[in-house]
Design an enzyme around this catalytic site. Sequence first.
Site, PDB file in Angstrom:
ATOM      1  N   GLU A 107      -7.744  -5.436   0.148  1.00  0.00           N
ATOM      2  CA  GLU A 107      -8.312  -6.260  -0.913  1.00  0.00           C
ATOM      3  C   GLU A 107      -8.223  -7.749  -0.638  1.00  0.00           C
ATOM      4  O   GLU A 107      -8.976  -8.539  -1.208  1.00  0.00           O
ATOM      5  CB  GLU A 107      -7.616  -5.939  -2.251  1.00  0.00           C
ATOM      6  CG  GLU A 107      -7.685  -4.495  -2.670  1.00  0.00           C
ATOM      7  CD  GLU A 107      -9.080  -4.053  -3.075  1.00  0.00           C
ATOM      8  OE1 GLU A 107     -10.048  -4.453  -2.411  1.00  0.00           O
ATOM      9  OE2 GLU A 107      -9.187  -3.309  -4.044  1.00  0.00           O
ATOM     10  N   HIS A 140       0.851  -1.189   0.000  1.00  0.00           N
ATOM     11  CA  HIS A 140       0.000   0.000   0.000  1.00  0.00           C
ATOM     12  C   HIS A 140       0.882   1.233   0.000  1.00  0.00           C
ATOM     13  O   HIS A 140       1.944   1.239   0.620  1.00  0.00           O
ATOM     14  CB  HIS A 140      -0.903   0.003   1.250  1.00  0.00           C
ATOM     15  CG  HIS A 140      -2.077   0.912   1.111  1.00  0.00           C
ATOM     16  ND1 HIS A 140      -2.015   2.251   1.388  1.00  0.00           N
ATOM     17  CD2 HIS A 140      -3.338   0.664   0.691  1.00  0.00           C
ATOM     18  CE1 HIS A 140      -3.196   2.795   1.152  1.00  0.00           C
ATOM     19  NE2 HIS A 140      -4.019   1.853   0.730  1.00  0.00           N
TER      20      HIS A 140
HETATM   21  N1  ACO Z   1       3.948  -7.787  -4.618  1.00  0.00           N
HETATM   22  C1  ACO Z   1       5.260  -7.782  -4.912  1.00  0.00           C
HETATM   23  N2  ACO Z   1       6.007  -6.665  -4.905  1.00  0.00           N
HETATM   24  C2  ACO Z   1       5.408  -5.519  -4.575  1.00  0.00           C
HETATM   25  C3  ACO Z   1       4.045  -5.453  -4.254  1.00  0.00           C
HETATM   26  C4  ACO Z   1       3.309  -6.654  -4.276  1.00  0.00           C
HETATM   27  N3  ACO Z   1       2.001  -6.674  -3.973  1.00  0.00           N
HETATM   28  N4  ACO Z   1       3.714  -4.181  -3.965  1.00  0.00           N
HETATM   29  C5  ACO Z   1       4.825  -3.457  -4.126  1.00  0.00           C
HETATM   30  N5  ACO Z   1       5.844  -4.261  -4.493  1.00  0.00           N
HETATM   31  C6  ACO Z   1       7.219  -3.859  -4.740  1.00  0.00           C
HETATM   32  C7  ACO Z   1       7.400  -3.221  -6.106  1.00  0.00           C
HETATM   33  O1  ACO Z   1       7.708  -4.185  -7.086  1.00  0.00           O
HETATM   34  C8  ACO Z   1       8.557  -2.297  -5.845  1.00  0.00           C
HETATM   35  O2  ACO Z   1       9.740  -3.034  -5.785  1.00  0.00           O
HETATM   36  P1  ACO Z   1      11.124  -2.431  -6.341  1.00  0.00           P
HETATM   37  O3  ACO Z   1      11.323  -1.132  -5.637  1.00  0.00           O
HETATM   38  O4  ACO Z   1      12.126  -3.475  -6.014  1.00  0.00           O
HETATM   39  O5  ACO Z   1      10.894  -2.238  -7.821  1.00  0.00           O
HETATM   40  C9  ACO Z   1       8.291  -1.809  -4.429  1.00  0.00           C
HETATM   41  O6  ACO Z   1       7.544  -2.846  -3.795  1.00  0.00           O
HETATM   42  C10 ACO Z   1       7.516  -0.504  -4.362  1.00  0.00           C
HETATM   43  O7  ACO Z   1       6.425  -0.562  -5.263  1.00  0.00           O
HETATM   44  P2  ACO Z   1       5.678   0.729  -5.805  1.00  0.00           P
HETATM   45  O8  ACO Z   1       4.838   0.316  -6.959  1.00  0.00           O
HETATM   46  O9  ACO Z   1       6.596   1.882  -5.967  1.00  0.00           O
HETATM   47  O10 ACO Z   1       4.819   1.072  -4.557  1.00  0.00           O
HETATM   48  P3  ACO Z   1       3.433   1.794  -4.576  1.00  0.00           P
HETATM   49  O11 ACO Z   1       3.355   2.603  -3.364  1.00  0.00           O
HETATM   50  O12 ACO Z   1       3.182   2.512  -5.852  1.00  0.00           O
HETATM   51  O13 ACO Z   1       2.487   0.513  -4.528  1.00  0.00           O
HETATM   52  C11 ACO Z   1       0.501  -0.679  -4.705  1.00  0.00           C
HETATM   53  C12 ACO Z   1       1.250   0.449  -3.969  1.00  0.00           C
HETATM   54  C13 ACO Z   1       0.187  -0.200  -6.125  1.00  0.00           C
HETATM   55  C14 ACO Z   1      -0.808  -0.942  -3.966  1.00  0.00           C
HETATM   56  C15 ACO Z   1       1.387  -1.974  -4.764  1.00  0.00           C
HETATM   57  O14 ACO Z   1       1.725  -2.383  -3.455  1.00  0.00           O
HETATM   58  C16 ACO Z   1       0.711  -3.100  -5.517  1.00  0.00           C
HETATM   59  O15 ACO Z   1       0.797  -3.143  -6.748  1.00  0.00           O
HETATM   60  N6  ACO Z   1       0.016  -4.039  -4.792  1.00  0.00           N
HETATM   61  C17 ACO Z   1      -0.679  -5.120  -5.454  1.00  0.00           C
HETATM   62  C18 ACO Z   1      -2.030  -4.634  -5.978  1.00  0.00           C
HETATM   63  C19 ACO Z   1      -3.013  -4.377  -4.845  1.00  0.00           C
HETATM   64  O16 ACO Z   1      -3.144  -5.162  -3.912  1.00  0.00           O
HETATM   65  N7  ACO Z   1      -3.751  -3.242  -4.966  1.00  0.00           N
HETATM   66  C20 ACO Z   1      -4.756  -2.845  -3.990  1.00  0.00           C
HETATM   67  C21 ACO Z   1      -4.263  -1.731  -3.119  1.00  0.00           C
HETATM   68  S1  ACO Z   1      -5.468  -1.278  -1.885  1.00  0.00           S
HETATM   69  C22 ACO Z   1      -6.571  -0.284  -2.726  1.00  0.00           C
HETATM   70  O17 ACO Z   1      -6.208   0.411  -3.621  1.00  0.00           O
HETATM   71  C23 ACO Z   1      -8.003  -0.301  -2.332  1.00  0.00           C
END
Ligand code: ACO
Length: 361
Positions: free
Chosen positions: A303, A245
């Site tokens: 989620e 998140h």
């Molecule tokens: N699984 C694996 N790796 C992850 C995940 C995940 N669920 N979430 C983040 N990471 C990793 C990214 O690959 C990245 O790694 P890196 O720096 O080595 O490249 C790092 O963590 C940071 O990721 P960002 O995308 O910069 O973080 P952001 O704050 O944008 O991400 C997000 C937030 C989009 C929710 C992300 O955690 C994600 O994609 N989660 C999976 C989808 C999900 O569950 N969405 C629902 C969110 S809750 C809602 O919106 C109601």
Amino acid sequence: MSGLDDVVAAETVLSDVDGENGRLIVRGIAVEGLARHSSFEGAALLLFEGFFADLPDARAMSATLGRARAEAFARLACRLPVLSGLPPVEALRAGLSLMPDGDDLATAFALTAASAVLTAATVRIERGAEPLAPDPERGHAADMLRMATGAEPTKAAERALDAYLATVCEHGLNASTFAARIAASTRAGLGSAVVAGLSALKGPLHGGAPGPVLDMLAEIGEPARAVPWLEAALARGERLMGFGHRIYKVRDPRADALKAAVKALMKAGGAQSRLKLAEAVEKAALDLLHRAKPGRSLETNVEFYTAVLLDALGFPADSFTSVFASARVLGWIAHAREQEVSGRLIRPRSRYVGPEPRQAA
Ligand code: ACO
């Protein structure tokens, strides 16, 4: 920079998302309390208070919303065949765009009611069944369940859906709420703000995640397969849905609120095996994520247990985003009104990094 991390783009009285401590407060009430005690109608009153004249009191709220569902169905019933064949969330988006675009209470109720009516109708149409007309005498959650499943909901199921809707109805300036506020800042109307919000919610990084969570649980199938399945997904560079998140650096408090709702539902007679599988997958995923990304705070988000709860309530996976929208519509409307009443046109700038000026060809 590109994700506007830590940028404060609005002041709000609606909710406080404390990502460091894993706390969510909605108008002074902790989300755990909302999940345990509030109905959808209660959550609507909480969020709309102060933004509309003539808000009904708690006793009249259920009947008012019931009438709004009946009116929304009457308005949309003849359009439903055109929406069939679209993915549920796209049918919801198309249907909501047929609703009024004012900024008064009648519009707010119409949009709120239409979200539930359309979500339930698309579930029925997808199953090859006729959409069911609302029963204005029922509570909103009970009627939504009845319209979607065609069955008489149990008290436990009604309570579980109320808990879900109250838990996810509002959450600060997330992507979809920001989109709704931007539309409202142009004075476009509440209908436009809600459609803008839904369009941003639909993506898998935001409200589109719970369907894929259920797919993941189905593919894993049994607790013993969790670790190898998740390891392989991470090795392919995939994100694990339901984890991570932008704001929460610790566990999303809504995850536990929903897990408690799932447990209460299962205790009242649901299948325990899906919950056991989910717990095993969650534990394995957190272990692997902590090892794979040691510098990141990747915890369970809302989620994950949304998927388990909505599946147990009989909603198909591809309708989860629409059910989510049927709750979050309250937050979008309240934020849109707040923006209209106290905000200015939202107009940030971009920095030009393209080619130097040149002669047009
Ligand atoms: N699984 C694996 N790796 C992850 C995940 C995940 N669920 N979430 C983040 N990471 C990793 C990214 O690959 C990245 O790694 P890196 O720096 O080595 O490249 C790092 O963590 C940071 O990721 P960002 O995308 O910069 O973080 P952001 O704050 O944008 O991400 C997000 C937030 C989009 C929710 C992300 O955690 C994600 O994609 N989660 C999976 C989808 C999900 O569950 N969405 C629902 C969110 S809750 C809602 O919106 C109601």
